[in-house]
Design an enzyme around this catalytic site. Structure first.
Site, PDB file in Angstrom:
ATOM      1  N   GLU A 155      42.171 -24.517  37.047  1.00  0.00           N
ATOM      2  CA  GLU A 155      43.558 -24.533  36.597  1.00  0.00           C
ATOM      3  C   GLU A 155      44.222 -25.775  37.184  1.00  0.00           C
ATOM      4  O   GLU A 155      43.931 -26.177  38.299  1.00  0.00           O
ATOM      5  CB  GLU A 155      44.289 -23.266  37.061  1.00  0.00           C
ATOM      6  CG  GLU A 155      43.823 -22.050  36.284  1.00  0.00           C
ATOM      7  CD  GLU A 155      44.410 -20.745  36.800  1.00  0.00           C
ATOM      8  OE1 GLU A 155      45.441 -20.771  37.483  1.00  0.00           O
ATOM      9  OE2 GLU A 155      43.813 -19.696  36.518  1.00  0.00           O
ATOM     10  N   CYS A 263      40.173 -16.643  40.657  1.00  0.00           N
ATOM     11  CA  CYS A 263      38.708 -16.625  40.556  1.00  0.00           C
ATOM     12  C   CYS A 263      37.969 -16.426  41.876  1.00  0.00           C
ATOM     13  O   CYS A 263      37.215 -15.463  42.012  1.00  0.00           O
ATOM     14  CB  CYS A 263      38.223 -17.906  39.884  1.00  0.00           C
ATOM     15  SG  CYS A 263      38.623 -17.931  38.144  1.00  0.00           S
TER      16      CYS A 263
HETATM   17  P1  NAD Z   1      44.049 -14.297  31.809  1.00  0.00           P
HETATM   18  O1  NAD Z   1      44.426 -13.045  32.481  1.00  0.00           O
HETATM   19  O2  NAD Z   1      44.889 -15.523  31.970  1.00  0.00           O
HETATM   20  O3  NAD Z   1      43.903 -14.033  30.248  1.00  0.00           O
HETATM   21  C1  NAD Z   1      43.238 -12.951  29.695  1.00  0.00           C
HETATM   22  C2  NAD Z   1      43.804 -12.723  28.301  1.00  0.00           C
HETATM   23  O4  NAD Z   1      43.017 -11.721  27.657  1.00  0.00           O
HETATM   24  C3  NAD Z   1      45.252 -12.208  28.319  1.00  0.00           C
HETATM   25  O5  NAD Z   1      46.056 -13.016  27.457  1.00  0.00           O
HETATM   26  C4  NAD Z   1      45.130 -10.766  27.765  1.00  0.00           C
HETATM   27  O6  NAD Z   1      46.255 -10.352  27.014  1.00  0.00           O
HETATM   28  C5  NAD Z   1      43.894 -10.895  26.899  1.00  0.00           C
HETATM   29  N1  NAD Z   1      43.232  -9.614  26.633  1.00  0.00           N
HETATM   30  C6  NAD Z   1      42.883  -8.648  27.514  1.00  0.00           C
HETATM   31  N2  NAD Z   1      42.287  -7.620  26.876  1.00  0.00           N
HETATM   32  C7  NAD Z   1      42.235  -7.966  25.562  1.00  0.00           C
HETATM   33  C8  NAD Z   1      41.730  -7.325  24.395  1.00  0.00           C
HETATM   34  N3  NAD Z   1      41.154  -6.132  24.468  1.00  0.00           N
HETATM   35  N4  NAD Z   1      41.837  -7.973  23.224  1.00  0.00           N
HETATM   36  C9  NAD Z   1      42.426  -9.193  23.148  1.00  0.00           C
HETATM   37  N5  NAD Z   1      42.928  -9.836  24.203  1.00  0.00           N
HETATM   38  C10 NAD Z   1      42.823  -9.231  25.407  1.00  0.00           C
HETATM   39  O7  NAD Z   1      42.550 -14.596  32.276  1.00  0.00           O
HETATM   40  P2  NAD Z   1      41.865 -16.007  32.577  1.00  0.00           P
HETATM   41  O8  NAD Z   1      42.348 -16.567  33.871  1.00  0.00           O
HETATM   42  O9  NAD Z   1      41.902 -16.851  31.351  1.00  0.00           O
HETATM   43  O10 NAD Z   1      40.361 -15.518  32.827  1.00  0.00           O
HETATM   44  C11 NAD Z   1      39.568 -15.024  31.780  1.00  0.00           C
HETATM   45  C12 NAD Z   1      38.137 -14.947  32.291  1.00  0.00           C
HETATM   46  O11 NAD Z   1      37.649 -16.258  32.592  1.00  0.00           O
HETATM   47  C13 NAD Z   1      37.951 -14.123  33.562  1.00  0.00           C
HETATM   48  O12 NAD Z   1      36.720 -13.485  33.514  1.00  0.00           O
HETATM   49  C14 NAD Z   1      37.935 -15.193  34.643  1.00  0.00           C
HETATM   50  O13 NAD Z   1      37.217 -14.785  35.778  1.00  0.00           O
HETATM   51  C15 NAD Z   1      37.223 -16.331  33.945  1.00  0.00           C
HETATM   52  N6  NAD Z   1      37.532 -17.666  34.446  1.00  0.00           N
HETATM   53  C16 NAD Z   1      38.814 -17.979  34.777  1.00  0.00           C
HETATM   54  C17 NAD Z   1      39.101 -19.270  35.228  1.00  0.00           C
HETATM   55  C18 NAD Z   1      40.497 -19.656  35.630  1.00  0.00           C
HETATM   56  O14 NAD Z   1      40.650 -20.693  36.260  1.00  0.00           O
HETATM   57  N7  NAD Z   1      41.513 -18.895  35.288  1.00  0.00           N
HETATM   58  C19 NAD Z   1      38.078 -20.221  35.317  1.00  0.00           C
HETATM   59  C20 NAD Z   1      36.793 -19.862  34.934  1.00  0.00           C
HETATM   60  C21 NAD Z   1      36.536 -18.567  34.498  1.00  0.00           C
END
Ligand code: NAD
Length: 433
Positions: A155, A263
């Site tokens: 991020e 994370c």
């Molecule tokens: P986030 O919480 O910002 O976003 C998740 C989104 O999924 C939300 O908008 C939510 O409304 C949506 N959602 C949840 N359930 C849903 C459903 N059933 N149908 C449709 N939409 C749904 O999460 P994030 O930070 O983007 O992380 C997502 C994944 O990626 C996680 O597993 C995280 O560990 C991984 N990840 C995150 C990062 C980071 O820097 N944020 C980096 C690498 C990997």
């Protein structure tokens, strides 16, 4: 090619916008109708440099659209990315219920061969589980493949990381799915991005192993920093010299208040749980998680010592986001610090360039200020928690004039201790006297 991204959070939105920028047609799906309405109007639900422009440009040019209708997204898309959250459960394991729910919905919406790709960070075995769910839920026989393609973006630098990754990991056993994924990432071949093609389980583990290693490196240097304070050594010089060893490398050797964010803490706990469930305890990883909590408690103690006890004191906290250039406060060290200060009877005045609205929801007892100087007014100490660029060149004379006592606690070691002391402050950093 048409693709669909389910979950429009940090990872999903960046993935969707960047693939659209690569020239693909992308449908982004989220169950949060308010979020989708905002995105349809070009409004980004969080702060990420450069993302708004990228989303608006690709929406305008017709390659990026947003909907709550999963069926509409899946139909006509060859590849469906899962980027929903996998938050921690009480026992530390990753909650994959959103992944499983989406897998069921995808099965119900499938109209032909699809490649289902997990971008979310998921425990080893999740890909196989998704395959089972879809097989069970499909109304009629349809071919599909499941692929693990973990995401490593940071991020605050998410677009650059997506467009210029250190590597792309593709975990799959189907040659067809691997070829499709490689095709999606073809623009990265020009910049010679290494592509690791492996099995599902290996790809899933690569993501956890990477984050656990980064967390371990931070915890290691924090431990050395704590020793430096006792023996009068300077952790910066130690870290620099250690990091110059090519086998070690200088990155992630910055001492501070402990790792945070959405994370590292959750992935370290989840990996420890994966180990326990597999009958292979990961003692180093469990210890890293525990030490990180200790480091946070230690920061409260550091502030208490610097200002001469916390009861009745006022602290100006600079930075609430877990790192600069984001408004994300998930597991931010500032949250534990502020709670610790409040619990021990201090008043907290805080300023963060982006994360104050988010912080206000979970820390209602903090006084939120317009800028650093307002936060410092009447304070018994300033605590720099997040190293935003705005905090790297503070004007110390007006700060000192506004404060009740000139104490500066620098949890990111942004400043040279001697310089701040020469300006008449009591200075406390991490790992340097
Ligand atoms: P986030 O919480 O910002 O976003 C998740 C989104 O999924 C939300 O908008 C939510 O409304 C949506 N959602 C949840 N359930 C849903 C459903 N059933 N149908 C449709 N939409 C749904 O999460 P994030 O930070 O983007 O992380 C997502 C994944 O990626 C996680 O597993 C995280 O560990 C991984 N990840 C995150 C990062 C980071 O820097 N944020 C980096 C690498 C990997």
């Amino acid at each position: 090619m048409n693709i669909c991204v389910v979950g429009v959070g940090y990872v999903g939105l960046v993935t969707g916008a960047c693939f659209a920028e690569f020239g693909l047609h992308v449908t982004c799906v989220d169950k949060d109708a308010e979020r989708i309405d905002g995105l349809q109007a070009g409004k980004i639900p969080f702060f990420e440099p450069g993302l708004e422009e990228l989303v608006q440009k690709n929406s305008r040019e017709g390659r990026l659209r947003f909907t709550t209708d999963l069926k509409a997204g899946v139909e006509g898309s060859l590849v469906v990315f899962l980027a929903v959250g996998t938050p921690p459960r009480g026992d530390g394991s990753a909650d994959v219920s959103a992944i499983e729910a989406v897998a069921r919905d995808i099965a119900a919406a499938m109209d032909g061969y699809k490649v289902i790709v997990t971008k979310s960070t998921v425990p080893v075995g999740t890909g196989v589980r998704i395959r089972e769910i879809i097989r069970q839920e499909l109304a009629k026989h349809l071919d599909f493949d499941v692929v693990s393609n973990p995401e490593f973006l940071r991020e605050g630098a998410a677009i650059e990381d997506f467009m210029r990754p250190n590597r792309v990991v593709i975990g799959a056993s189907s040659a067809q799915a691997i070829a499709i994924l490689k095709d999606l990432y073809r623009p990265l071949y020009l910049i010679e991005t290494p592509v690791i093609v492996t099995e599902l389980e290996t790809a899933e583990l690569i993501k956890y192993a990477s984050n656990a290693f980064l967390a371990t490196k931070i915890t290691f240097i924090n431990e050395i920093a704590n020793l430096c304070e006792k023996v009068g050594a300077d952790v910066h010089v130690v870290a620099k010299a250690v990091g110059l060893d090519g086998r070690i490398g200088g990155k992630f050797l910055h001492p501070g208040p402990g790792f945070g964010g959405s994370c590292l803490p959750k992935d370290v706990r989840a990996l420890a749980e994966i180990g326990r469930q597999a009958g292979q305890r990961l003692e180093l990883i469990e210890t890293v998680s525990r030490l990180n909590q200790c480091q946070r408690a230690r920061m409260v103690e550091k502030v208490a010592t610097a200002v001469g006890g916390l009861a009745g004191k006022t602290l100006a906290v600079l930075g609430l986001a877990f790192k600069p250039n984001t408004d994300d406060i998930r597991e931010a060290p500032a949250l534990d610090l502020v709670r610790g200060l409040l619990e021990r009877g201090a008043r907290v005045r805080a300023f963060d360039p982006a994360a104050m609205p988010q912080a206000a929801r979970v820390l209602p007892d903090v006084e939120y200020c317009q800028d650093v100087y307002e936060a410092a007014t009447g304070a018994d100490g300033i605590v720099l928690v997040t190293e935003w660029n705005q905090f790297r060149n503070l004007d110390f004379a007006p700060l000192k004039a506004a404060m009740r006592q000139p104490v500066f606690v620098d949890l990111r070691n942004v400043y040279e201790p001697r310089r701040i002391r020469e300006l008449g402050f009591h200075y406390a950093g991490v790992g340097r006297i």
